[in-house]
Motif scaffolding. Structure first.
Motif, PDB file in Angstrom:
ATOM      1  N   PRO A  87       0.851  -1.276   0.035  1.00  0.00           N
ATOM      2  CA  PRO A  87      -0.074  -0.078  -0.005  1.00  0.00           C
ATOM      3  C   PRO A  87       0.602   1.390   0.050  1.00  0.00           C
ATOM      4  O   PRO A  87       0.607   2.272  -0.655  1.00  0.00           O
ATOM      5  N   GLU A  88       1.778   1.075   0.757  1.00  0.00           N
ATOM      6  CA  GLU A  88       2.884   2.432   0.895  1.00  0.00           C
ATOM      7  C   GLU A  88       3.448   2.691  -0.519  1.00  0.00           C
ATOM      8  O   GLU A  88       3.390   3.926  -1.025  1.00  0.00           O
ATOM      9  N   GLN A  89       4.111   1.854  -1.142  1.00  0.00           N
ATOM     10  CA  GLN A  89       4.611   1.924  -2.496  1.00  0.00           C
ATOM     11  C   GLN A  89       3.713   2.418  -3.554  1.00  0.00           C
ATOM     12  O   GLN A  89       3.789   3.193  -4.306  1.00  0.00           O
ATOM     13  N   ARG A  90       2.711   1.860  -3.556  1.00  0.00           N
ATOM     14  CA  ARG A  90       1.551   2.205  -4.403  1.00  0.00           C
ATOM     15  C   ARG A  90       1.246   3.782  -4.252  1.00  0.00           C
ATOM     16  O   ARG A  90       0.925   4.667  -5.295  1.00  0.00           O
ATOM     17  N   ALA A  91       0.906   4.118  -2.809  1.00  0.00           N
ATOM     18  CA  ALA A  91       0.643   5.449  -2.645  1.00  0.00           C
ATOM     19  C   ALA A  91       1.580   6.430  -3.145  1.00  0.00           C
ATOM     20  O   ALA A  91       1.263   7.513  -3.820  1.00  0.00           O
ATOM     21  N   VAL A  92       2.867   6.116  -2.832  1.00  0.00           N
ATOM     22  CA  VAL A  92       3.856   7.105  -3.204  1.00  0.00           C
ATOM     23  C   VAL A  92       4.243   7.003  -4.642  1.00  0.00           C
ATOM     24  O   VAL A  92       4.338   8.120  -5.125  1.00  0.00           O
ATOM     25  N   LEU A  93       4.152   5.922  -5.362  1.00  0.00           N
ATOM     26  CA  LEU A  93       3.858   6.021  -6.784  1.00  0.00           C
ATOM     27  C   LEU A  93       3.025   6.936  -7.509  1.00  0.00           C
ATOM     28  O   LEU A  93       3.473   7.635  -8.402  1.00  0.00           O
ATOM     29  N   LEU A  94       1.865   6.646  -7.122  1.00  0.00           N
ATOM     30  CA  LEU A  94       0.818   7.395  -7.610  1.00  0.00           C
ATOM     31  C   LEU A  94       0.864   8.821  -7.421  1.00  0.00           C
ATOM     32  O   LEU A  94       0.671   9.624  -8.148  1.00  0.00           O
ATOM     33  N   LEU A  95       1.027   9.175  -5.743  1.00  0.00           N
ATOM     34  CA  LEU A  95       1.134  10.494  -5.498  1.00  0.00           C
ATOM     35  C   LEU A  95       2.292  11.247  -6.253  1.00  0.00           C
ATOM     36  O   LEU A  95       1.722  12.540  -6.554  1.00  0.00           O
ATOM     37  N   HIS A  96       3.396  10.977  -6.424  1.00  0.00           N
ATOM     38  CA  HIS A  96       4.413  11.645  -6.911  1.00  0.00           C
ATOM     39  C   HIS A  96       4.389  11.560  -8.524  1.00  0.00           C
ATOM     40  O   HIS A  96       4.439  12.527  -9.201  1.00  0.00           O
ATOM     41  N   ASP A  97       4.233  10.130  -9.125  1.00  0.00           N
ATOM     42  CA  ASP A  97       4.366  10.085 -10.492  1.00  0.00           C
ATOM     43  C   ASP A  97       3.182  10.513 -11.493  1.00  0.00           C
ATOM     44  O   ASP A  97       3.318  11.026 -12.384  1.00  0.00           O
ATOM     45  N   VAL A  98       2.102  10.195 -10.740  1.00  0.00           N
ATOM     46  CA  VAL A  98       0.878  10.663 -11.561  1.00  0.00           C
ATOM     47  C   VAL A  98       0.214  11.781 -11.219  1.00  0.00           C
ATOM     48  O   VAL A  98      -0.114  12.569 -11.876  1.00  0.00           O
ATOM     49  N   PHE A  99       0.067  12.369  -9.851  1.00  0.00           N
ATOM     50  CA  PHE A  99      -0.553  13.483  -9.358  1.00  0.00           C
ATOM     51  C   PHE A  99       0.500  14.508  -9.116  1.00  0.00           C
ATOM     52  O   PHE A  99      -0.054  15.692  -8.838  1.00  0.00           O
ATOM     53  N   GLY A 100       1.671  14.356  -9.273  1.00  0.00           N
ATOM     54  CA  GLY A 100       2.754  15.285  -9.197  1.00  0.00           C
ATOM     55  C   GLY A 100       2.875  16.141  -7.944  1.00  0.00           C
ATOM     56  O   GLY A 100       3.495  17.212  -7.807  1.00  0.00           O
ATOM     57  N   TYR A 101       2.626  15.342  -7.001  1.00  0.00           N
ATOM     58  CA  TYR A 101       3.102  15.685  -5.551  1.00  0.00           C
ATOM     59  C   TYR A 101       4.642  15.887  -5.368  1.00  0.00           C
ATOM     60  O   TYR A 101       4.968  14.573  -5.706  1.00  0.00           O
ATOM     61  N   GLY A 102       5.313  16.669  -4.643  1.00  0.00           N
ATOM     62  CA  GLY A 102       6.549  16.493  -4.204  1.00  0.00           C
ATOM     63  C   GLY A 102       6.913  15.566  -3.186  1.00  0.00           C
ATOM     64  O   GLY A 102       5.989  15.260  -2.545  1.00  0.00           O
ATOM     65  N   TYR A 103       8.141  15.115  -3.207  1.00  0.00           N
ATOM     66  CA  TYR A 103       8.439  13.961  -2.189  1.00  0.00           C
ATOM     67  C   TYR A 103       8.152  14.603  -0.587  1.00  0.00           C
ATOM     68  O   TYR A 103       7.773  13.495   0.063  1.00  0.00           O
ATOM     69  N   ASP A 104       8.263  15.757  -0.400  1.00  0.00           N
ATOM     70  CA  ASP A 104       8.040  16.228   0.857  1.00  0.00           C
ATOM     71  C   ASP A 104       6.500  16.148   1.228  1.00  0.00           C
ATOM     72  O   ASP A 104       6.256  15.859   2.445  1.00  0.00           O
ATOM     73  N   GLU A 105       5.722  16.597   0.104  1.00  0.00           N
ATOM     74  CA  GLU A 105       4.243  16.411   0.355  1.00  0.00           C
ATOM     75  C   GLU A 105       3.824  14.985   0.582  1.00  0.00           C
ATOM     76  O   GLU A 105       2.861  14.725   1.448  1.00  0.00           O
TER      77      GLU A 105
END
Length: 323
Positions: free
Chosen positions: A132-150
């Motif tokens: 679940p964590e990997q999935r969330a990180v990948l989608l939020l950063h690579d798809v939705f464009g959130y910065g790593y800090d966000e």
């Protein structure tokens, strides 16, 4: 007595905010879960929490960020609890399809990058192998464009940890991306040729369109006839597909409606205006590299009236090829 109820304008503003945030929540929840039904439940709960915060007068600096955080955390919790259900699932599991050339599903495409790719059946299936964590990180950063800090704030982990999770997750999906992406026009032309060959039983024509390592996956969930296990190989898949369509062609009321499924080419199979299957095609280098057939009625119900596939099988079994 003093009327302390909020002004009508304030209520309207909150409702508009929630309406604007719904695509954000659904876009995240669906990609996280691969299920329209589960995503809708998550969206309802997430927006309820946003509503309560706004109603309580809480000052939310970024309603979009707040909604993304709540939705992602709810989806991660749902994934953890759903793991046992997925392990007990009968046969191969595929995501619930969405029709992306229709206006009924709002995924906020104008605000996302690589919309079609991030919705593809191939990617959603790969995401099933991630935590679940990997999935969330990948989608939020690579798809939705959130910065790593966000992203770190949303998932509740350190930024360095989040970057490591992203690298590992990205490795899982990179080899699934097509080396030579096709244009929408090329996709449509290839899909038309594929379904024309399948519909007419043109075995040689169908084989010429399939990649040598093409994979056919069916999802009946134990509730509709489907493959016991996935099939691979051009000849084997071509024969299976032509046999399926040969049987279905005996139903005069069969309609094969080409459409866009999860950002790529596909088709709806309807009998007497009731949906019995959705096929999604994975394309690679100008060939069909994957065919995913969803016949589980539970996964089709959000698209409209669903037919009884088992009854159709019994009907076909009782008929003759000349009927």
């Amino acid at each position: 007595m003093t009327d302390e109820s909020p002004p009508t304008a304030a209520i309207h503003d909150r409702e508009q905010v929630l309406a604007d945030l719904r695509p954000v929540a659904f876009g995240i929840a669906y990609r996280m879960l691969g299920s329209v039904t589960e995503a809708e439940d998550i969206v309802q709960e997430a927006l309820l929490r946003v509503h309560r915060s706004l109603e309580a007068g809480e000052r939310i600096a970024s309603p979009r960020g707040f909604t993304a955080t709540v939705t992602t955390r709810l989806a991660m919790d749902e994934l953890r609890s759903a793991r046992v259900r997925r392990e007990r699932y009968v046969g191969d599991w595929l995501p619930e399809p969405i029709l992306t050339d229709h206006q009924g599903v709002d995924l906020d495409p104008a605000r996302e990058t690589e919309t079609a790719d991030s919705l593809s059946m191939a990617l959603l299936v790969v995401l099933e192998s991630l935590s679940p964590e990997q999935r969330a990180v990948l989608l939020l950063h690579d798809v939705f464009g959130y910065g790593y800090d966000e992203v770190a704030t949303i998932v509740g982990k350190g930024e360095a940890n989040v970057r490591q999770l992203a690298v590992r997750a990205r490795r899982h999906v990179e080899d699934r991306r097509p080396r030579f992406p096709t244009t929408p026009e090329q996709q449509g032309e290839l899909a038309s040729r594929f379904f024309a060959a399948a519909r007419t039983g043109d075995l040689a024509g169908l084989e010429s369109l399939l990649a040598h390592d093409v994979e056919l996956v069916g999802d009946g969930g134990g509730k509709a006839p489907s493959l016991a296990r996935s099939q691979r190989g051009r000849s084997r898949v071509a024969h299976t597909l032509t046999n399926w369509l040969r049987a279905l062609r005996r139903l005069p009321e069969l309609e094969i409606r080409l459409t866009q499924v999860n950002g790529g080419p596909g088709a709806m199979f309807l009998v007497e205006a009731r949906l019995v299957a959705v096929w999604s095609l994975d394309l690679r280098d100008g060939q069909v590299a994957g065919v995913r057939a969803i016949v589980n009625p539970d996964k089709l119900a959000h698209l409209g009236p669903v037919g009884d596939a088992n009854a159709l099988i019994r009907r076909l079994a009782g008929s003759t090829p000349g009927d």
